[in-house]
Design an enzyme around this catalytic site. Structure first.
Site, PDB file in Angstrom:
ATOM      1  N   ASP A  20      30.716  37.305  37.261  1.00 34.44           N
ATOM      2  CA  ASP A  20      29.653  37.600  36.724  1.00 34.44           C
ATOM      3  C   ASP A  20      28.612  39.063  37.080  1.00 34.44           C
ATOM      4  O   ASP A  20      27.465  38.683  37.391  1.00 34.44           O
ATOM      5  CB  ASP A  20      28.869  36.250  36.763  1.00 34.44           C
ATOM      6  CG  ASP A  20      29.505  34.931  36.034  1.00 34.44           C
ATOM      7  OD1 ASP A  20      31.029  35.142  35.584  1.00 34.44           O
ATOM      8  OD2 ASP A  20      28.865  34.256  36.062  1.00 34.44           O
ATOM      9  N   ASP A  62      30.070  35.314  32.230  1.00 34.95           N
ATOM     10  CA  ASP A  62      29.458  34.300  31.185  1.00 34.95           C
ATOM     11  C   ASP A  62      28.996  35.223  29.528  1.00 34.95           C
ATOM     12  O   ASP A  62      29.566  35.952  29.506  1.00 34.95           O
ATOM     13  CB  ASP A  62      28.259  33.915  32.558  1.00 34.95           C
ATOM     14  CG  ASP A  62      27.052  33.403  32.096  1.00 34.95           C
ATOM     15  OD1 ASP A  62      27.850  31.850  32.040  1.00 34.95           O
ATOM     16  OD2 ASP A  62      25.673  32.787  32.688  1.00 34.95           O
ATOM     17  N   HIS A  64      27.605  33.286  26.649  1.00 35.63           N
ATOM     18  CA  HIS A  64      27.860  31.699  26.365  1.00 35.63           C
ATOM     19  C   HIS A  64      27.107  32.331  24.733  1.00 35.63           C
ATOM     20  O   HIS A  64      27.470  33.202  24.083  1.00 35.63           O
ATOM     21  CB  HIS A  64      25.982  31.757  26.409  1.00 35.63           C
ATOM     22  CG  HIS A  64      25.943  31.739  27.886  1.00 35.63           C
ATOM     23  ND1 HIS A  64      26.425  30.649  28.429  1.00 35.63           N
ATOM     24  CD2 HIS A  64      24.924  31.663  29.074  1.00 35.63           C
ATOM     25  CE1 HIS A  64      26.655  30.092  29.989  1.00 35.63           C
ATOM     26  NE2 HIS A  64      25.584  31.052  30.349  1.00 35.63           N
ATOM     27  N   HIS A  81      20.849  34.474  28.362  1.00 30.14           N
ATOM     28  CA  HIS A  81      21.316  35.563  28.410  1.00 30.14           C
ATOM     29  C   HIS A  81      22.664  35.603  28.407  1.00 30.14           C
ATOM     30  O   HIS A  81      23.587  34.349  27.652  1.00 30.14           O
ATOM     31  CB  HIS A  81      21.497  35.374  30.324  1.00 30.14           C
ATOM     32  CG  HIS A  81      21.672  34.260  31.438  1.00 30.14           C
ATOM     33  ND1 HIS A  81      21.399  32.397  30.378  1.00 30.14           N
ATOM     34  CD2 HIS A  81      22.920  33.669  31.629  1.00 30.14           C
ATOM     35  CE1 HIS A  81      22.078  31.748  30.875  1.00 30.14           C
ATOM     36  NE2 HIS A  81      23.437  32.445  31.239  1.00 30.14           N
ATOM     37  N   LYS A 106      33.533  32.507  30.703  1.00 34.70           N
ATOM     38  CA  LYS A 106      33.191  31.252  30.675  1.00 34.70           C
ATOM     39  C   LYS A 106      31.540  30.822  29.739  1.00 34.70           C
ATOM     40  O   LYS A 106      31.436  31.588  29.955  1.00 34.70           O
ATOM     41  CB  LYS A 106      33.565  30.892  32.173  1.00 34.70           C
ATOM     42  CG  LYS A 106      32.110  31.551  33.233  1.00 34.70           C
ATOM     43  CD  LYS A 106      31.882  30.983  34.712  1.00 34.70           C
ATOM     44  CE  LYS A 106      30.966  32.118  35.354  1.00 34.70           C
ATOM     45  NZ  LYS A 106      29.918  31.580  34.614  1.00 34.70           N
ATOM     46  N   CYS A 145      27.105  30.989  40.066  1.00 34.66           N
ATOM     47  CA  CYS A 145      27.991  30.633  40.050  1.00 34.66           C
ATOM     48  C   CYS A 145      29.637  31.516  40.758  1.00 34.66           C
ATOM     49  O   CYS A 145      30.278  31.267  41.029  1.00 34.66           O
ATOM     50  CB  CYS A 145      28.665  31.746  38.869  1.00 34.66           C
ATOM     51  SG  CYS A 145      27.792  31.252  37.272  1.00 34.66           S
TER      52      CYS A 145
HETATM   53  C1  VGL Z   1      24.752  32.157  36.508  1.00 34.28           C
HETATM   54  C2  VGL Z   1      22.870  31.229  36.155  1.00 34.28           C
HETATM   55  C3  VGL Z   1      23.274  31.050  34.631  1.00 34.28           C
HETATM   56  C4  VGL Z   1      25.654  32.921  37.231  1.00 34.28           C
HETATM   57  C5  VGL Z   1      24.887  31.829  35.385  1.00 34.28           C
HETATM   58  O1  VGL Z   1      26.614  33.695  37.187  1.00 34.28           O
HETATM   59  O2  VGL Z   1      25.637  33.237  38.476  1.00 34.28           O
HETATM   60  N1  VGL Z   1      23.768  31.743  37.092  1.00 34.28           N
HETATM   61  N2  VGL Z   1      24.286  31.432  33.878  1.00 34.28           N
HETATM   62 ZN    ZN Z   2      24.929  31.810  31.681  1.00 33.03          ZN
END
Ligand code: VGL
Ligand code: ZN
Length: 199
Positions: A20, A62, A64, A81, A106, A145
Protein backbone atom coordinates in the site's frame (compact mmCIF):
# COMPACT_ATOMS: atom_id res chain seq x y z
CA UNK A 1 22.00 -14.22 19.38
CA UNK A 2 20.74 -13.30 16.00
CA UNK A 3 23.34 -11.50 13.89
CA UNK A 4 21.71 -8.23 12.89
CA UNK A 5 24.56 -6.81 10.81
CA UNK A 6 25.58 -9.63 8.48
CA UNK A 7 24.47 -9.12 4.85
CA UNK A 8 21.47 -11.14 3.73
CA UNK A 9 22.01 -12.69 0.32
CA UNK A 10 18.86 -12.92 -1.73
CA UNK A 11 18.18 -16.39 -3.08
CA UNK A 12 15.63 -18.32 -5.11
CA UNK A 13 12.37 -18.47 -3.13
CA UNK A 14 12.62 -14.85 -2.04
CA UNK A 15 10.00 -12.28 -3.03
CA UNK A 16 9.47 -8.61 -2.25
CA UNK A 17 6.03 -7.62 -1.01
CA UNK A 18 5.31 -3.88 -1.06
CA UNK A 19 2.23 -2.95 0.96
CA UNK A 20 0.00 0.00 0.00
CA UNK A 21 2.59 2.63 -0.94
CA UNK A 22 -0.10 4.90 -2.36
CA UNK A 23 -0.62 8.64 -2.71
CA UNK A 24 -3.41 8.87 -0.11
CA UNK A 25 -1.08 7.39 2.54
CA UNK A 26 1.69 9.93 1.90
CA UNK A 27 1.97 13.34 3.59
CA UNK A 28 -0.72 15.53 2.00
CA UNK A 29 -2.86 12.50 1.17
CA UNK A 30 -6.33 11.78 2.48
CA UNK A 31 -5.14 9.33 5.13
CA UNK A 32 -1.59 10.56 5.52
CA UNK A 33 0.84 8.31 7.34
CA UNK A 34 3.46 10.52 9.04
CA UNK A 35 6.74 10.24 7.10
CA UNK A 36 5.10 7.71 4.78
CA UNK A 37 7.05 9.14 1.83
CA UNK A 38 10.32 8.09 3.47
CA UNK A 39 9.72 4.44 2.62
CA UNK A 40 9.86 5.14 -1.13
CA UNK A 41 13.66 5.41 -1.63
CA UNK A 42 14.22 2.48 0.74
CA UNK A 43 11.79 0.29 -1.17
CA UNK A 44 13.40 1.38 -4.44
CA UNK A 45 16.73 -0.03 -3.27
CA UNK A 46 14.96 -3.29 -2.43
CA UNK A 47 13.30 -3.33 -5.85
CA UNK A 48 16.73 -2.91 -7.43
CA UNK A 49 18.16 -5.80 -5.41
CA UNK A 50 15.28 -8.15 -6.26
CA UNK A 51 15.29 -7.14 -9.92
CA UNK A 52 19.04 -7.71 -10.16
CA UNK A 53 18.49 -11.27 -8.93
CA UNK A 54 15.47 -11.87 -11.17
CA UNK A 55 13.29 -12.32 -8.09
CA UNK A 56 9.60 -11.49 -8.04
CA UNK A 57 8.11 -8.24 -6.76
CA UNK A 58 4.50 -7.91 -5.63
CA UNK A 59 2.65 -4.76 -4.59
CA UNK A 60 -0.69 -4.54 -2.82
CA UNK A 61 -2.94 -1.52 -3.09
CA UNK A 62 -5.95 -0.40 -1.08
CA UNK A 63 -8.65 -0.16 -3.75
CA UNK A 64 -11.94 0.89 -2.23
CA UNK A 65 -15.26 1.52 -3.98
CA UNK A 66 -16.94 4.87 -3.23
CA UNK A 67 -19.00 4.56 -0.05
CA UNK A 68 -16.74 1.87 1.42
CA UNK A 69 -17.68 0.71 4.93
CA UNK A 70 -14.34 1.88 6.37
CA UNK A 71 -15.18 5.52 5.55
CA UNK A 72 -16.53 7.84 8.27
CA UNK A 73 -19.66 8.68 6.26
CA UNK A 74 -20.50 4.97 6.45
CA UNK A 75 -19.70 4.75 10.16
CA UNK A 76 -16.14 3.52 9.66
CA UNK A 77 -12.96 4.84 11.27
CA UNK A 78 -11.26 6.53 8.29
CA UNK A 79 -11.67 9.47 5.96
CA UNK A 80 -12.41 8.38 2.39
CA UNK A 81 -9.13 7.16 0.85
CA UNK A 82 -7.73 5.06 -1.96
CA UNK A 83 -10.87 5.09 -4.05
CA UNK A 84 -10.29 2.76 -6.99
CA UNK A 85 -8.97 4.55 -10.10
CA UNK A 86 -8.69 7.89 -8.25
CA UNK A 87 -5.36 9.79 -8.14
CA UNK A 88 -5.08 9.06 -4.40
CA UNK A 89 -5.11 5.33 -5.07
CA UNK A 90 -2.12 5.52 -7.44
CA UNK A 91 1.21 4.16 -6.31
CA UNK A 92 3.50 6.81 -4.84
CA UNK A 93 5.24 8.94 -7.44
CA UNK A 94 8.86 7.88 -7.47
CA UNK A 95 8.13 4.29 -6.45
CA UNK A 96 9.95 2.27 -9.09
CA UNK A 97 7.91 -0.90 -9.38
CA UNK A 98 9.12 -3.14 -12.21
CA UNK A 99 6.82 -3.67 -15.21
CA UNK A 100 6.56 -7.30 -14.16
CA UNK A 101 5.42 -6.56 -10.61
CA UNK A 102 2.33 -8.47 -9.49
CA UNK A 103 -0.37 -6.01 -8.42
CA UNK A 104 -2.95 -7.06 -5.84
CA UNK A 105 -6.00 -4.84 -5.30
CA UNK A 106 -7.65 -5.34 -1.94
CA UNK A 107 -10.62 -4.19 0.14
CA UNK A 108 -12.59 -3.85 -3.08
CA UNK A 109 -16.03 -4.81 -1.79
CA UNK A 110 -18.15 -2.07 -0.32
CA UNK A 111 -19.33 -3.94 2.77
CA UNK A 112 -16.07 -5.49 3.94
CA UNK A 113 -12.70 -4.02 4.91
CA UNK A 114 -9.48 -5.95 4.43
CA UNK A 115 -6.27 -4.69 5.95
CA UNK A 116 -4.39 -7.78 4.82
CA UNK A 117 -3.18 -8.22 1.27
CA UNK A 118 -4.25 -11.86 1.64
CA UNK A 119 -7.85 -10.96 2.60
CA UNK A 120 -10.15 -12.00 -0.22
CA UNK A 121 -7.35 -11.96 -2.81
CA UNK A 122 -5.31 -14.57 -4.67
CA UNK A 123 -2.03 -13.24 -3.24
CA UNK A 124 -1.03 -16.53 -1.57
CA UNK A 125 -1.58 -18.50 -4.79
CA UNK A 126 0.30 -15.94 -6.85
CA UNK A 127 3.23 -15.93 -4.44
CA UNK A 128 3.41 -19.73 -4.49
CA UNK A 129 3.10 -19.80 -8.27
CA UNK A 130 6.13 -17.48 -8.38
CA UNK A 131 8.04 -19.90 -6.15
CA UNK A 132 8.08 -17.58 -3.14
CA UNK A 133 8.81 -18.99 0.31
CA UNK A 134 10.46 -16.03 2.07
CA UNK A 135 8.86 -12.58 1.85
CA UNK A 136 10.60 -9.26 2.43
CA UNK A 137 7.85 -6.88 3.49
CA UNK A 138 7.80 -3.09 3.51
CA UNK A 139 5.17 -0.39 3.08
CA UNK A 140 2.26 1.34 4.81
CA UNK A 141 0.97 1.34 7.37
CA UNK A 142 2.91 -0.62 9.99
CA UNK A 143 0.00 -0.82 12.43
CA UNK A 144 -2.72 -1.74 9.89
CA UNK A 145 -2.04 -3.24 6.51
CA UNK A 146 1.58 -4.26 7.12
CA UNK A 147 0.66 -5.89 10.46
CA UNK A 148 -2.28 -7.82 9.05
CA UNK A 149 -0.51 -8.81 5.85
CA UNK A 150 2.47 -10.13 7.83
CA UNK A 151 0.23 -12.09 10.22
CA UNK A 152 -1.55 -13.76 7.31
CA UNK A 153 1.75 -14.42 5.50
CA UNK A 154 3.03 -16.27 8.57
CA UNK A 155 -0.25 -18.22 8.83
CA UNK A 156 0.11 -19.14 5.17
CA UNK A 157 3.51 -20.60 5.96
CA UNK A 158 5.76 -17.95 4.43
CA UNK A 159 8.91 -16.84 6.18
CA UNK A 160 8.72 -13.08 6.76
CA UNK A 161 11.59 -10.61 6.82
CA UNK A 162 10.16 -7.31 8.04
CA UNK A 163 12.17 -4.44 6.59
CA UNK A 164 11.91 -2.07 9.52
CA UNK A 165 13.25 1.02 7.75
CA UNK A 166 10.76 0.47 4.90
CA UNK A 167 7.62 0.82 7.05
CA UNK A 168 5.85 3.73 8.79
CA UNK A 169 2.92 3.76 11.21
CA UNK A 170 -0.31 5.76 11.43
CA UNK A 171 0.01 5.77 15.26
CA UNK A 172 -3.61 6.68 16.02
CA UNK A 173 -2.46 5.96 19.57
CA UNK A 174 1.20 6.72 20.26
CA UNK A 175 3.17 3.48 20.22
CA UNK A 176 0.82 1.58 17.89
CA UNK A 177 3.62 1.13 15.36
CA UNK A 178 6.10 -0.15 17.93
CA UNK A 179 3.52 -2.53 19.35
CA UNK A 180 2.74 -3.81 15.85
CA UNK A 181 6.44 -4.48 15.17
CA UNK A 182 6.75 -6.30 18.50
CA UNK A 183 3.70 -8.42 17.67
CA UNK A 184 5.05 -9.33 14.22
CA UNK A 185 8.41 -10.32 15.71
CA UNK A 186 6.66 -12.30 18.44
CA UNK A 187 4.81 -14.23 15.73
CA UNK A 188 8.06 -15.04 13.93
CA UNK A 189 8.82 -12.18 11.53
CA UNK A 190 12.53 -11.32 11.48
CA UNK A 191 13.44 -7.62 11.48
CA UNK A 192 16.02 -6.51 8.90
CA UNK A 193 17.34 -3.20 7.63
CA UNK A 194 17.25 -2.67 3.88
CA UNK A 195 20.99 -2.00 3.71
CA UNK A 196 21.64 -5.62 4.76
CA UNK A 197 19.79 -7.00 1.75
CA UNK A 198 22.21 -7.93 -1.05
CA UNK A 199 20.91 -8.37 -4.55
C1 VGL B 1 -4.71 1.11 5.64
C2 VGL B 1 -6.14 2.25 7.03
C3 VGL B 1 -7.16 2.10 6.14
C4 VGL B 1 -3.33 0.61 5.38
C5 VGL B 1 -5.71 0.96 4.73
O1 VGL B 1 -2.97 0.42 4.19
O2 VGL B 1 -2.57 0.39 6.35
N1 VGL B 1 -4.92 1.75 6.80
N2 VGL B 1 -6.94 1.45 4.99
ZN1 ZN C 1 -8.35 1.47 3.43
Amino acid sequence: MQDTTRPIELKPGDALLVVDVQVDFLPGGRLAVPHGDEVVPVINTLVDAFTRRGLPVFATRDWHPPGHCSFREQGGPWPPHCIAESPGAAFAPGLRLPETAGIISKATSVERDAYSGFGGTDLADRLRAAGARRLFVGGLATDYCVLNTVKDALHEGFEVMLVTDAIRAVDVEPGDGERAVAEMEQLGALPVLAARVRG
